[in-house]
Design an enzyme around this catalytic site. Sequence first.
Site, PDB file in Angstrom:
ATOM      1  N   SER A   1      -9.912  -1.068   7.103  1.00  0.00           N
ATOM      2  CA  SER A   1      -9.447  -0.878   5.727  1.00  0.00           C
ATOM      3  C   SER A   1      -8.703  -2.056   5.131  1.00  0.00           C
ATOM      4  O   SER A   1      -8.342  -2.028   3.957  1.00  0.00           O
ATOM      5  CB  SER A   1      -8.555   0.362   5.650  1.00  0.00           C
ATOM      6  OG  SER A   1      -9.306   1.524   5.862  1.00  0.00           O
TER       7      SER A   1
ATOM      8  N   SER B   1      -9.707   1.521   2.892  1.00  0.00           N
ATOM      9  CA  SER B   1      -8.896   2.347   2.019  1.00  0.00           C
ATOM     10  C   SER B   1      -7.817   1.554   1.268  1.00  0.00           C
ATOM     11  O   SER B   1      -7.191   2.056   0.330  1.00  0.00           O
ATOM     12  CB  SER B   1      -8.210   3.444   2.836  1.00  0.00           C
ATOM     13  OG  SER B   1      -7.316   2.890   3.802  1.00  0.00           O
TER      14      SER B   1
ATOM     15  N   LYS C   1       0.855  -1.189   0.000  1.00  0.00           N
ATOM     16  CA  LYS C   1       0.000   0.000   0.000  1.00  0.00           C
ATOM     17  C   LYS C   1       0.890   1.237   0.000  1.00  0.00           C
ATOM     18  O   LYS C   1       1.880   1.285   0.730  1.00  0.00           O
ATOM     19  CB  LYS C   1      -0.894  -0.015   1.241  1.00  0.00           C
ATOM     20  CG  LYS C   1      -1.925   1.105   1.303  1.00  0.00           C
ATOM     21  CD  LYS C   1      -2.823   0.934   2.520  1.00  0.00           C
ATOM     22  CE  LYS C   1      -3.928   1.972   2.590  1.00  0.00           C
ATOM     23  NZ  LYS C   1      -4.844   1.756   3.732  1.00  0.00           N
TER      24      LYS C   1
END
Length: 470
Positions: free
Chosen positions: A178, A154, A79
């Site tokens: 997330s 997210s 990420k």
Amino acid sequence: MSDATEVCWLTVRQLSRALVNGEISIHDLVNVFLARAAEFNPASKAFIDVYADSARAHASTLAEQPGSGMLYGIPYGLKDLIDIKDHRTSAGSAVFADNIASEDAHVVSQLTAAGAVCLGKLNLHEFAYGATGENARYGTAVNAYDSSRLAGGSSGGSVAAVAWGLSPFALGTDTGGSVRSPAALSGLVGLKPTYGRISMRGVTPYSWSLDHLGILSRDVWDCALILQTLAKPDLADPGSTNRPTDQYLPEVDSLEDLTGRNIGVPRQFFYEHVDPEILSATERVISFLEKKGATVREVETPDLNFSRTVSLTIQMPEALSFHMPWLEKRAGDYGEDFRTGLALGQQILAEHYVRAKRLMTHYRTQIDDVLETVDILVTPSTPIVAPKVGAVEVETEGLTEPVGNAMMRFTNFFNTTGHPAISIPSGMHSLGLPMGVQLVGKAFGEASLLAFAHLINSHRQFKLPLPKIN
């Protein structure tokens, strides 16, 4: 070995065996996933940056100096909040478009030492702010089972990379769900360990009190392997626990007879306003555990109707504190939704923040008490399946709410308490979309939590078909 299309769906354990047995080389394995990313990233929007040259160079180095360990030569994605030296960490924002990391994050150091190969940086909701994963600058990661629907957020790019077969595993962050929520929507395993179990050093923060680093993979065994690698104490991170690393792999395969084990079912809040098919799938998981010998008990949790408010009252002032230097000079470079959230942080008084932190402690103590009476808690991971891209609100069994609130409704509370939680697949919805079940364990009880999750995840009843990607 089998063709490249089949390789991309194998687990880390299967890929490791193939490397050891000489069925595929590290260089060829990395190239399989780089080619897959080149082909499907335009549709999936999983990657922000692909490190083709450095990944191939790393693969060549590993091939010349053979090592050992199950992650040796295994590709993965990060990420784009997580630093890797000499590469940018954009955090999905124009604000950090030129932000080059000076050193590796702690987790990257651990993976590099284990011989894993980073394929690149993965998409996300700007600065990890939203549950939908929508990103105006880099595009919105979409669901592998239906590209008209969200992968989630997210950590949407991290989920999309694994679900679309672009990476065997990925790392994300989880502040309100997330990792777990998008894992459930995309048919993956998503683990949020206990707060402090994995160091956050070198990870762009959103909320220091609630941020957890999480793991996304195809099965629970892989999660256990990766956690074994990452859960090393980090004296340079004040939020990292100094507890010795537990041995997760020996226990993950050990659980079969659940006689004497207790399963907690918190029906209030967690089983309300849920898609009926998701409820039925969760009940099938509970019945499976009961048939294995477990005793199922209904348990009471604190009143959670204001738990999201508590979370936001902590999140937004902490986010504002971190972003103030850039906000003062570059407010126009932030996306509208995050800029609005930061403005909310300016309205929260110190009194509100302190009260929320005290409630956070209260919640943690209450769940500790509940988990003294049971081994794990079982809830649906989300009350809905993956929503359409662009959806604003959803209606679920009489409750209309913002789509982001729905996606995180059952996950964000356990960021507040810090307990380890994992989402695993529970079945397929009649819409052709995955459903997930969430298991929650005792603080630092990941070994037992993973064992329960593996028992469920490895049973054919809960296996999902692969997405049909053309």
